[in-house]
Design an enzyme around this catalytic site. Structure first.
Site, mmCIF file in Angstrom:
data_model
loop_
_atom_site.group_PDB
_atom_site.id
_atom_site.type_symbol
_atom_site.label_atom_id
_atom_site.label_comp_id
_atom_site.label_asym_id
_atom_site.label_seq_id
_atom_site.Cartn_x
_atom_site.Cartn_y
_atom_site.Cartn_z
ATOM 1 N N GLU A 1 0.234 -4.756 25.229
ATOM 2 C CA GLU A 1 1.480 -5.977 25.092
ATOM 3 C C GLU A 1 2.529 -5.564 25.912
ATOM 4 O OE1 GLU A 1 1.795 -8.473 23.566
ATOM 5 O OE2 GLU A 1 0.128 -8.452 21.769
ATOM 6 N N SER B 1 -4.056 11.954 -38.688
ATOM 7 C CA SER B 1 -3.650 13.557 -39.008
ATOM 8 C C SER B 1 -3.210 14.248 -38.115
ATOM 9 C CB SER B 1 -5.177 13.863 -39.391
ATOM 10 O OG SER B 1 -5.905 13.313 -40.411
#
Length: 709
Positions: A103, A364
């Site tokens: 680029e 329990s």
């Protein structure tokens, strides 16, 4: 012609000179006007440019991470874009080199504008008859365009971009400009930035990329919609290969590397973004709405493993069933994994409901704390005897889960077998209010009916509590009775304070030692984990909570809407998940702690007399033990032992109720005495009538007469 005329003619300006002068003046005026206009535009543009962005304040996707900074779940920006924060330090250097080479090879040296590239682009534009051949924009100019979000296909737009680029260069470093590009570059749809792109297309962070992956990511921002691999694989492939060829031509990569990269397939669909700890992550961003990153105490590897476990197990049980799992470090209280459901998007099981925080009946699971209180108060020892027999407390008559009574058992066995009646007897002795108080010491928040004092029903699940609460209680049991403040990374870390223990160290160890003896499910190994299961009334909730030397894990299974799940229980539904969760701890596995000073190792007969049998402090609150009864054989029955054939088969005599030890008699002659057992056998001489008797430790007895055949 006179001399005067000739002089006059020579003094007149020549026509071509006048025209040239006029042309030059016109050009000058035009150029001056252009310069003035350019200056005016530049001034206007400079004044209208947005402020130089700061990476620390640039709008990005909020991300929730684990304890090591690993991504758990990102969220879109307010505009609906995936734009995750990133810097070049978190991106594969190979990609950075390929991007700059393709680029903007002069990126490190120019000041925002590459004039040679601009002239080349302008010449190509003219020669192509007004068609754009190449852009000539630098990376800085592209960042300027991305910041403004405006096209630059006209002269004014290009000028604005150039001015903006120079402004960026004057205020930011090259690294900061590159970081902006890596964050803002478009990759198709609502994907912005390299990090969102690698997660969407490759399912991974951008720290390590193949050459083919890097080339595709270089190509996409030039035309993100046309080249999207999830829409047009051919266009994506062509653009990637074009980048590879260009990089070969300029010497950035070798031809062999490009040839190999071209063989790598293009992704055909977007991958889902991570959604680990979905419930906690959502809570995190709501708690800190302006934060860019929220770090939790979770361990991503463990979180992922337990989420997969919960989803798999829920599918095997019932599509309408959800599973919640919570794991925490016992020492620090830091939550390592929080699975709120069997899947956030599981509609049948209401996956959006975080069941780690849902208030449910604990079944329990509070029994260990009940017995721990009895140990602490000096009322019992694990080897103390206690009666498991029908007992009424006013209008409250507890029964065991299976409906059977075991008679005389040790407290150790009463807890490992999760017998209800002994637990209620002990709770009546220690007091339900004390149990609720100790739950609160453990940083749990038990919910009772409004304006109702704690009752004995609390011990068997008659209280509302959350999975997070239970994990906090069991963390205290595994921490020698010291309370543990759970912390998930949200808000301020709890400051350790000097507070009362949940249990003393010896009592906590007694409980842990008993729970280590609870028989494991088929997929577990005995003795490695101290754990307890629980099943709420009506098979609505199944629980399994346990700990080893470092980690406590809690599991809940059930339907979020509270509907029953026939056959669901803690031991069959939740316990297998608990042991699989411990198998996934990896290096965190640790042996249970050793006994602290003060532990009394003794059998029942070796205990001090007051501890050999559990005695309620107020015997009037618990009915006396019934006299012994011969349960088998029944009075007056014929018992076929095959005696007429000459064989001498033994007769088994069984007794219920009474206080051991028992002495057994046949026709008045003793034939057996058992310390704890409630049965014995006698071999008869032959067929005929026999009188059987039994006498307990308190001199009470029972007699039956049977005929042996």
């Amino acid at each position: 012609m006179t001399e005067e005329g000739r002089d006059t003619k020579d003094k007149q300006p020549r026509p071509w000179v006048a025209r040239l002068t006029l042309f030059g003046f016109s050009v000058f005026v035009i150029v001056l006007a252009g310069v003035i206009q350019l200056v005016s535009w530049t001034t206007t543009i400079s004044a209208s440019l947005p402020a130089v962005p700061d990476l620390e304040t640039l709008p990005v996707s909020a991300e929730v991470t684990d304890r090591d900074g690993l991504l758990l779940r990102p969220f879109t920006t307010a505009g609906g874009h995936w734009r995750l924060p990133v810097t070049r330090a978190g991106v594969d250097k190979r990609f950075i080199d390929m991007l700059i080479a393709y680029e903007d090879r002069g990126f490190t040296s120019h000041e925002g504008i590459a004039w040679n590239s601009m002239l080349r682009a302008a010449g190509q534009f003219v020669l192509a008859g007004g068609r754009v051949v190449s852009g000539g924009s630098t990376l800085t100019m592209q960042v300027a365009r991305l910041i403004e979000g405006q096209p630059t296909r006209n002269a004014f737009g290009k000028l604005r971009q150039m001015i903006h680029a120079q402004q960026l260069e004057a205020n930011l470093s090259k690294d900061e400009i590159l970081d902006l590009y890596l964050t803002l570059a478009p990759y198709g749809g609502n994907i912005e930035g390299i990090r969102a792109a690698t997660l969407a297309y490759f399912g991974k962070e951008p720290t390590r990329l193949t050459t083919a992956e890097a080339a595709l990511l270089v190509a996409l921002p030039q035309s993100p919609e046309a080249r999207r691999p999830d829409r047009d694989q051919a266009a994506a492939l062509a653009s990637r290969n074009m980048v590879l060829d260009r990089l070969v031509s300029i010497g950035t990569i070798a031809e062999e590397e490009a040839r190999a990269a071209k063989l790598e397939p293009i992704p055909t669909a977007r991958k889902p973004f991570p959604m680990l700890a979905a419930h906690m992550a959502e809570q995190a961003v709501k708690a800190q709405p302006t934060a860019r990153t929220v770090e939790l105490t979770l361990d991503k590897r463990l979180q992922d493993a337990l989420e997969r476990l919960a989803a798999a197990r829920a599918r095997l049980i019932d599509p309408r069933v959800s599973v919640a799992i919570l794991a925490a470090d016992i020492e620090s209280g830091e939550i390592l994994a929080s699975v709120g459901s069997a899947g956030l998007l599981a509609t049948e099981s209401a996956g959006f409901v975080d069941m780690t925080k849902a208030v449910r009946s604990p079944g329990s699971t509070l029994k260990p704390l009940i017995y721990g209180l009895a140990f602490e108060l000096g009322l019992a020892h694990p080897q103390s005897l206690i009666e498991d027999r029908p007992t009424a407390f006013g209008g409250y008559v507890p029964v065991n889960f299976d409906g059977f009574n075991r008679g005389t058992v040790t407290i150790h066995d009463a807890l490992t077998e999760s017998l209800n009646i002994p637990a209620v007897v002990v709770l009546d002795a220690v007091g339900p209010a004390r149990l609720v108080s100790r739950l609160k010491r453990a940083h749990a928040n038990p919910l009772l009916p409004v304006d109702t004092a704690p009752s004995l029903a609390v011990g068997l699940g008659g209280v509302g509590i959350t999975l997070r609460d239970l994990v906090s209680v069991y963390a205290a049991l595994g921490h020698g009775g010291e309370p543990v403040s759970l912390y998930d990374g949200l808000g301020e870390r709890p400051v350790p304070q000097v507070s009362a223990d949940v249990l003393d160290p010896v009592s906590a160890w007694y409980v842990a030692d008993i729970l280590a003896d609870v028989p494991p499910p088929l997929n577990g190994s005995p003795g490695r984990v101290a754990y307890k299961t629980g099943t709420s009334y009506g098979y609505r909730d199944a629980w399994a909570i346990g700990f080893d030397g470092k980690t406590v894990v809690g599991v809940w299974v059930g339907r979020p809407d509270g509907a029953p799940v026939p056959g669901l229980s803690g031991i069959t539904g939740a316990a297998p998940i608990l042991f699989e969760a411990f198998d996934r701890l990896g290096s965190r596995k640790a042996a249970l702690p050793k006994a602290p000073p003060g532990v009394l190792f003794a059998s029942n007969t070796e205990l001090p007399t007051p501890l050999r049998r559990f005695r309620h402090p107020n015997e009037n609150l618990v009915a006396r033990i019934s006299a012994p009864e011969i349960a088998f054989p029944g009075d007056g029955v014929d018992v076929d032992l095959g005696l007429r054939s000459g064989s001498l088969s033994p007769l088994v005599v069984k007794v219920r109720n009474g206080v051991p030890p028992f002495t057994f008699f046949a026709n008045g002659a003793p034939f057996g005495r058992s310390q704890f057992a409630r049965q014995d056998s006698w071999t008869p001489d032959g067929p005929g009538y026999v009188t059987l008797s039994v006498v307990d430790a308190e001199g009470r007895g029972d007699t039956v007469t049977v005929f042996l055949d």
